[in-house]
Design an enzyme around this catalytic site. Structure first.
Site, mmCIF file in Angstrom:
data_model
loop_
_atom_site.group_PDB
_atom_site.id
_atom_site.type_symbol
_atom_site.label_atom_id
_atom_site.label_comp_id
_atom_site.label_asym_id
_atom_site.label_seq_id
_atom_site.Cartn_x
_atom_site.Cartn_y
_atom_site.Cartn_z
ATOM 1 N N GLN A 26 0.808 -1.224 0.000
ATOM 2 C CA GLN A 26 0.000 0.000 0.000
ATOM 3 C C GLN A 26 0.844 1.279 0.000
ATOM 4 O OE1 GLN A 26 -2.585 -1.862 3.300
ATOM 5 N NE2 GLN A 26 -4.000 -0.494 2.260
ATOM 6 N N HIS A 120 0.862 -9.406 4.343
ATOM 7 C CA HIS A 120 -0.258 -8.454 4.403
ATOM 8 C C HIS A 120 -0.945 -8.447 3.030
ATOM 9 C CE1 HIS A 120 -2.003 -4.770 6.537
ATOM 10 N NE2 HIS A 120 -2.687 -4.903 5.409
ATOM 11 N N ASN A 164 -1.727 -11.046 8.203
ATOM 12 C CA ASN A 164 -2.662 -9.961 8.499
ATOM 13 C C ASN A 164 -4.095 -10.357 8.141
ATOM 14 O OD1 ASN A 164 -3.285 -7.018 9.034
ATOM 15 N ND2 ASN A 164 -4.049 -7.224 6.935
ATOM 16 N N GLU A 165 -4.992 -10.148 9.051
ATOM 17 C CA GLU A 165 -6.415 -10.426 8.838
ATOM 18 C C GLU A 165 -6.639 -11.801 8.213
ATOM 19 O OE1 GLU A 165 -8.469 -7.128 7.067
ATOM 20 O OE2 GLU A 165 -8.137 -5.913 8.851
HETATM 21 C C1 GCO Z 1 -7.471 -4.220 5.947
HETATM 22 C C2 GCO Z 1 -6.023 -4.044 5.884
HETATM 23 C C3 GCO Z 1 -5.570 -2.681 5.506
HETATM 24 C C4 GCO Z 1 -6.631 -1.707 5.015
HETATM 25 C C5 GCO Z 1 -7.331 -1.039 6.172
HETATM 26 C C6 GCO Z 1 -8.355 -0.013 5.728
HETATM 27 O O1 GCO Z 1 -8.015 -4.212 7.030
HETATM 28 O O2 GCO Z 1 -8.113 -4.348 4.919
HETATM 29 O O3 GCO Z 1 -5.283 -4.566 6.925
HETATM 30 O O4 GCO Z 1 -4.689 -3.036 4.489
HETATM 31 O O5 GCO Z 1 -6.063 -0.763 4.204
HETATM 32 O O6 GCO Z 1 -7.975 -1.967 6.948
HETATM 33 O O7 GCO Z 1 -9.410 -0.588 5.042
#
Ligand code: GCO
Length: 429
Positions: A26, A120, A164-165
């Site tokens: 990003q 990520h 991440n997530e």
């Molecule tokens: C997500 C990611 C980020 C996003 C942020 C805003 O949650 O999608 O970790 O990369 O940019 O959350 O939407």
């Protein structure tokens, strides 16, 4: 109630981690070996614009870390890009390792604690060609990459997030299913959308050199088996990291809404919490901390999720402005997973910086209340340090504490950046 006590001073613990987050793709720019680079640049791409040189953080990282510390923050969460480290399967790029060594060195010079994420959303193109996030071999491949990075850089990394997530595909699958089975009024739109998606996937298949059905990027809808693969990738990576770097604290990050219900919606809300969080707890038992990410709430009624109320304030993302959600998600997460928590993301997309200031205040009041009740919240990372590339939505969504003029790559800290920095410096809200 807390809010009713005038001029109450809330002091945070001495070693609290005050920071901001970014993700490599990003902000860095020119992530040419990643799957997203292909997806953004093909004909008929579903991305509103390509990431291009992003905010050139790959070159400007030192100044950005300097800005972060100048504001008064003491922690920087960023990600290492797998596609740079291992652009071809099994071929590790020493110059990429050197780059991240330099980033970690800059953190050290500025006295900033790094929190490093190893995945990520973006993956190397070769991983997708080899079956991506539905392949049984992906956990092994991911663990090998993590082990390599941590054996080279781990000494400088006190906190590491594997993925991440990791739960995000659950929500994506639901959105897709909703569109596919859309009500009558929406059928026209959905058919059009589906055709565009099919064309896009056909182009994408050509670009990757595989059939469209085999494209399993991290953000594609996932099978149950695919979800298991993601969480196995986490545990395998964690075990591999422990071998080479026993000092690092290891966690994962999950995105959690504040699930609420109105009468009759309790089961839906409970079910959602199970699907997005509770079902994954067995994989997290040996983690050192939990990375919690929250942006808003979702409310359930007897027939499922309710739309955002008409009179509610919304963000540029279209969801409800709801900073108080963070507190209840922290409480819920701790109730079910008795581990230290780092808020690895929390923030708001808006051009109204006063709203960001109010958001930060409310979110931090919630964090403080949790700490006062004995919940070990180690830190708060605001999303994001810089305005950046919001995936399919491009550069139009502004989450940053710092504005970036992309024509010059000049950084302009917003008032909210100074505000958050002064809270951090005084440890007081
Ligand atoms: C997500 C990611 C980020 C996003 C942020 C805003 O949650 O999608 O970790 O990369 O940019 O959350 O939407």
């Amino acid at each position: 109630m807390r809010g009713e006590i005038p001029n109450m001073i809330r002091k945070f613990p001495e070693h609290f981690l005050w920071g901001a987050s970014t993700a490599a793709h990003q902000v860095e720019g020119n992530n040419v070996h990643s799957d997203f680079w292909l997806m953004e640049n093909i004909n008929g791409s579903s991305f509103t614009e390509p990431s291009g040189e992003a905010v050139d953080h790959f070159r400007l990282y030192r100044g950005d870390i300097g800005l972060l510390t100048g504001l008064g923050l003491n922690t920087y969460r960023f990600s290492i890009e797998w596609a740079r480290i291992e652009p071809e399967e099994g071929k590790f790029d020493e110059t990429a390792i050197q780059h991240y060594k330099d980033v970690l060195e800059a953190c050290k010079e500025y006295n900033v604690t790094p929190i490093v994420t190893l995945h990520h959303f973006t993956s190397p193109q070769w991983l997708i060609q080899a079956g991506g996030w539905e392949s049984e071999e992906t956990p092994e491949r991911f663990a090998r990459y993590c082990e390599y990075v941590m054996s080279k850089l781990g000494d400088a990394i006190p906190y590491v997030c594997t993925i991440n997530e990791a739960n995000i595909a659950i929500g994506i699958k639901k959105i897709m299913e909703k569109h596919q089975s859309g009500g009558n009024a929406q059928v026209g739109i959905n058919t059009g959308m589906m055709t565009r998606m099919q064309n896009y996937y056909a182009e994408l298949g050509k670009a990757f050199g595989i059939s469209p059905q085999e494209i399993n990027t991290f953000l594609a809808p996932r099978s149950d088996q695919g979800m298991e693969i993601i969480f196995r990738a986490h545990t395998k990576a964690r075990d591999a990291i422990r071998q080479v770097c026993p000092t690092a604290s290891i966690g994962i990050t999950l995105s959690l809404y504040d699930f609420q219900s109105v009468p009759g919606g309790e089961d839906h809300a409970a079910n959602e919490l199970y699907e997005e969080f509770l079902q994954f707890l067995p994989y997290l038992q040996n983690d050192d901390f939990f990375g919690l990410q929250n942006y808003t709430r979702s409310v359930f009624g007897p027939d499922g999720m309710l739309p955002v109320p008409e009179d509610a304030e919304t963000t540029q993302m279209g969801y409800e402005y709801y900073p108080q959600g963070l507190e209840s998600v922290i409480r819920k997460a701790f109730e079910h997973l008795n581990k230290p928590i780092i808020v690895t993301e929390n923030g708001v997309a808006t051009d109204d910086d006063e709203k960001r200031i109010a958001f930060i205040n409310r979110a931090l009041e919630g964090v403080h209340a949790c700490i006062s009740d004995g919940i070990p919240v180690l830190g708060y990372m605001h999303w994001s340090l810089l305005d950046n590339f919001e995936w399919q939505l491009g550069y139009s969504k502004r989450f940053g504490l710092i504005e970036v003029d992309r024509s010059t790559q000049k950084r302009i800290p917003k008032r909210s950046a100074y505000h958050f920095g002064s809270i951090a410096k005084n440890r007081t809200i």
